[in-house]
Design a protein around this motif. Structure first.
Motif, mmCIF file in Angstrom:
data_model
loop_
_atom_site.group_PDB
_atom_site.id
_atom_site.type_symbol
_atom_site.label_atom_id
_atom_site.label_comp_id
_atom_site.label_asym_id
_atom_site.label_seq_id
_atom_site.Cartn_x
_atom_site.Cartn_y
_atom_site.Cartn_z
ATOM 1 N N PRO A 270 -12.825 36.800 16.119
ATOM 2 C CA PRO A 270 -11.891 37.705 17.062
ATOM 3 C C PRO A 270 -12.119 37.681 18.216
ATOM 4 N N GLY A 271 -13.109 36.806 18.813
ATOM 5 C CA GLY A 271 -13.139 36.489 20.260
ATOM 6 C C GLY A 271 -12.455 35.477 20.890
ATOM 7 N N ALA A 272 -11.548 34.908 20.049
ATOM 8 C CA ALA A 272 -10.751 33.521 20.310
ATOM 9 C C ALA A 272 -9.892 33.894 21.618
ATOM 10 N N SER A 273 -9.951 32.916 22.559
ATOM 11 C CA SER A 273 -9.268 33.078 23.843
ATOM 12 C C SER A 273 -7.885 32.598 23.593
ATOM 13 N N MET A 274 -6.962 33.153 24.921
ATOM 14 C CA MET A 274 -5.772 33.026 24.716
ATOM 15 C C MET A 274 -5.517 31.415 25.032
ATOM 16 N N ALA A 275 -6.300 30.595 25.692
ATOM 17 C CA ALA A 275 -6.172 29.202 25.954
ATOM 18 C C ALA A 275 -6.308 28.483 24.609
ATOM 19 N N ALA A 276 -7.366 29.035 23.702
ATOM 20 C CA ALA A 276 -7.405 28.373 22.306
ATOM 21 C C ALA A 276 -6.162 28.753 21.507
ATOM 22 N N ILE A 277 -5.689 29.695 21.536
ATOM 23 C CA ILE A 277 -4.460 30.226 20.798
ATOM 24 C C ILE A 277 -3.430 29.234 21.429
ATOM 25 N N ALA A 278 -2.965 29.198 22.589
ATOM 26 C CA ALA A 278 -2.000 28.575 23.149
ATOM 27 C C ALA A 278 -2.151 26.981 22.632
ATOM 28 N N ALA A 279 -3.565 26.299 22.684
ATOM 29 C CA ALA A 279 -3.790 24.967 22.213
ATOM 30 C C ALA A 279 -3.442 24.807 20.684
ATOM 31 N N ALA A 280 -3.709 25.705 19.987
ATOM 32 C CA ALA A 280 -3.722 25.749 18.604
ATOM 33 C C ALA A 280 -2.121 25.939 18.234
ATOM 34 N N ALA A 281 -1.400 26.528 18.997
ATOM 35 C CA ALA A 281 0.144 26.571 18.705
ATOM 36 C C ALA A 281 1.031 25.468 19.218
ATOM 37 N N GLY A 282 0.388 24.764 20.319
ATOM 38 C CA GLY A 282 0.919 23.707 20.699
ATOM 39 C C GLY A 282 1.847 23.747 21.946
ATOM 40 N N VAL A 283 1.540 24.943 22.790
ATOM 41 C CA VAL A 283 2.170 25.402 23.939
ATOM 42 C C VAL A 283 1.176 25.308 24.951
ATOM 43 N N ASP A 284 1.810 25.565 26.279
ATOM 44 C CA ASP A 284 0.878 25.791 27.462
ATOM 45 C C ASP A 284 0.425 27.177 27.635
ATOM 46 N N ARG A 285 -0.657 27.095 28.116
ATOM 47 C CA ARG A 285 -1.345 28.644 28.425
ATOM 48 C C ARG A 285 -0.366 29.603 29.064
ATOM 49 N N THR A 286 0.447 28.912 30.045
ATOM 50 C CA THR A 286 1.311 29.924 30.792
ATOM 51 C C THR A 286 2.412 30.545 29.959
#
Length: 181
Positions: free
Chosen positions: A24-40
């Motif tokens: 539940p504490g997963a970061s936006m950066a980790a989610i972006a990486a898992a989705a294959g998109v840039d954090r921005t």
């Protein structure tokens, strides 16, 4: 929305659902990486982690609503409606493994939607009892908890089982385990 933007949004939401279910504490950066998109890309679409989480829950609620509609819980014969529901909700549970109860404290509108969906399923379970598919005197709340537990088990403990097969197993267990005779 452009096709690539729609794909990115879907990827972010699905990655968010998976990661947030695990942590539940997963970061936006980790989610972006898992989705294959840039954090921005994620930050441009979602102002905060809570906004992303809200969108994930809305996507899960949208998917569940569609399953409930397509199952025709009030019109179709009970065994048919049950199987349709199970074939649809098991993949939804796998795709959106986040626990919607977490969000309900922060999003009253989502909570209302979840309660409405739950009431539809409660009414269907009562119908299974009223029409004799479950033993007379079966507590509807207990039957609903059993159904939810079976769905959860099929979706998450047996992920290799395809949805039609999982629906067969869950429906058979639910109707025979609590069946009329």
């Amino acid at each position: 929305m452009r096709a690539d933007a729609a794909r990115n949004l879907t990827a972010v939401l699905q990655a968010g659902a998976q990661l947030l279910a695990e942590d539940p504490g997963a970061s936006m950066a980790a989610i972006a990486a898992a989705a294959g998109v840039d954090r921005t890309t994620v930050h441009r679409r979602f102002a905060s982690r809570e906004a992303l989480l809200s969108a994930v829950f809305q996507a899960k609620l949208d998917s569940a609503e569609q399953v409930l509609d397509e199952a025709r819980l009030t019109e179709a014969p009970v065994p048919v409606a049950l199987h349709r529901y199970l074939e649809g909700i098991i993949p939804v549970s796998r795709q959106w493994p986040v626990d919607t109860r977490r969000m309900m404290q922060k999003d009253p509108e989502a909570d209302i939607r979840r309660q409405e969906q739950s009431a539809r399923l409660d009414a269907f379970v009562r119908r299974t009892i009223d029409e004799g598919y479950l033993r007379a005197g079966t507590d509807a709340a207990w039957a609903r908890a059993v159904l939810d537990g079976l769905v959860d088990a099929a979706a998450h403990k047996f992920p290799a089982m395809d949805p039609p097969q999982a629906a067969d197993v869950v429906a058979g267990t639910f109707l025979s385990g609590l069946g009329a005779t």
